[in-house]
Design a protein around this motif. Structure first.
Motif: not given
Length: 243
Positions: A18, A21, A25, A27-30, A59, A87
């Motif tokens: 998490e 993220r 959002s 999106d799962n990954i920022s 996430n 990730n």
């Protein structure tokens, strides 16, 4: 380890999925958040500290939640392990952009994207100045990534586990629900277990307690805290064998 005696040569940084993220959002990954985390790790790495990372997969997926909805638990956990690999690769990419040498080792073989986990090779990577990201959990179902961090820290002879969370330490009650909750500067594993303080699961706690690996719990949201935690500055709460 006491509050005033933090000196780290080798650490395991535990990041939740998490944490990668952005709240709200789709999106799962920022990339922006991962980039910030990479910059903080870079700053600490430059000081010569050996850094390993364990990242969760929440996430993308939570095996326990999927199991509660009828999916076979072992299968659900394996899906979660795949999430941690995604990730790990994202964090690796961000670190390499910053010029930090980095290796992903996976507990489940996937030779096209990661090395297999080999304890002695991982330790050598750390000694040679590479950041090592441990992906795919322990490689077995029914174990959390918190337990993975406890296991890998014990295997690597790490000085501490640095657990980046959404709160600034361990409290005697949920600070979001109880305005009178008090934050500990230092608390023992036994008190955490007896008082059911939600820091890590009991398996992870037991590994850390048996192998005398302290846990530093700190707030991920404050910029600079990852660097401070890795460099041994006095932030968050120490969970250790001392009362």
């Amino acid at each position: 380890m006491s509050e005033h005696n933090r000196s780290f040569k080798r650490v395991v940084l535990k990041l939740s999925g998490e944490a990668l993220r952005e709240v709200g959002s789709q999106d799962n990954i920022s990339p922006e958040i991962v980039g910030r985390i990479a910059l903080e790790i870079k700053a600490a790495h430059a000081s010569g500290i050996e850094i390993a990372i364990v990242v969760g997969g929440g996430n993308f997926w939570r095996g326990a939640s999927a199991s509660a909805r009828g999916m076979d638990r072992a299968t659900a956990d394996y899906v979660g392990m795949m999430a941690t690999v995604m990730n790990a690769l994202a964090v690796q990419s961000a670190l390499e952009v910053e010029g930090v040498p980095c290796v992903v080792q996976s507990a489940i073989e996937m030779k096209n994207v990661a090395e297999p986990f080999i304890r002695r090779k991982a330790s050598r990577h750390l000694s040679d100045g590479r950041v090592v990201i441990f992906a795919a959990g322990t490689g077995s179902p029914f174990f959390s990534t918190d337990t993975t961090s406890a296991l890998r820290a014990s295997e690597m002879g790490a000085c501490a586990i640095l657990k980046a969370t959404m709160v600034d330490g361990v409290y005697n009650a949920d600070p979001k629900k109880d305005p009178d909750a008090v934050r500990y500067e230092q608390v023992s594993f036994r008190r955490c277990l007896s008082d059911q303080l939600a820091v890590m699961d009991s398996t992870a706690f037991s590994l850390c307690m048996d192998n005398n690996v302290p846990i530093i719990v700190f707030d991920l949201n404050e910029h600079g805290n990852i660097t401070k935690a890795i460099e041994g500055e006095e932030i968050g709460t120490i969970v250790c064998n001392e009362d």
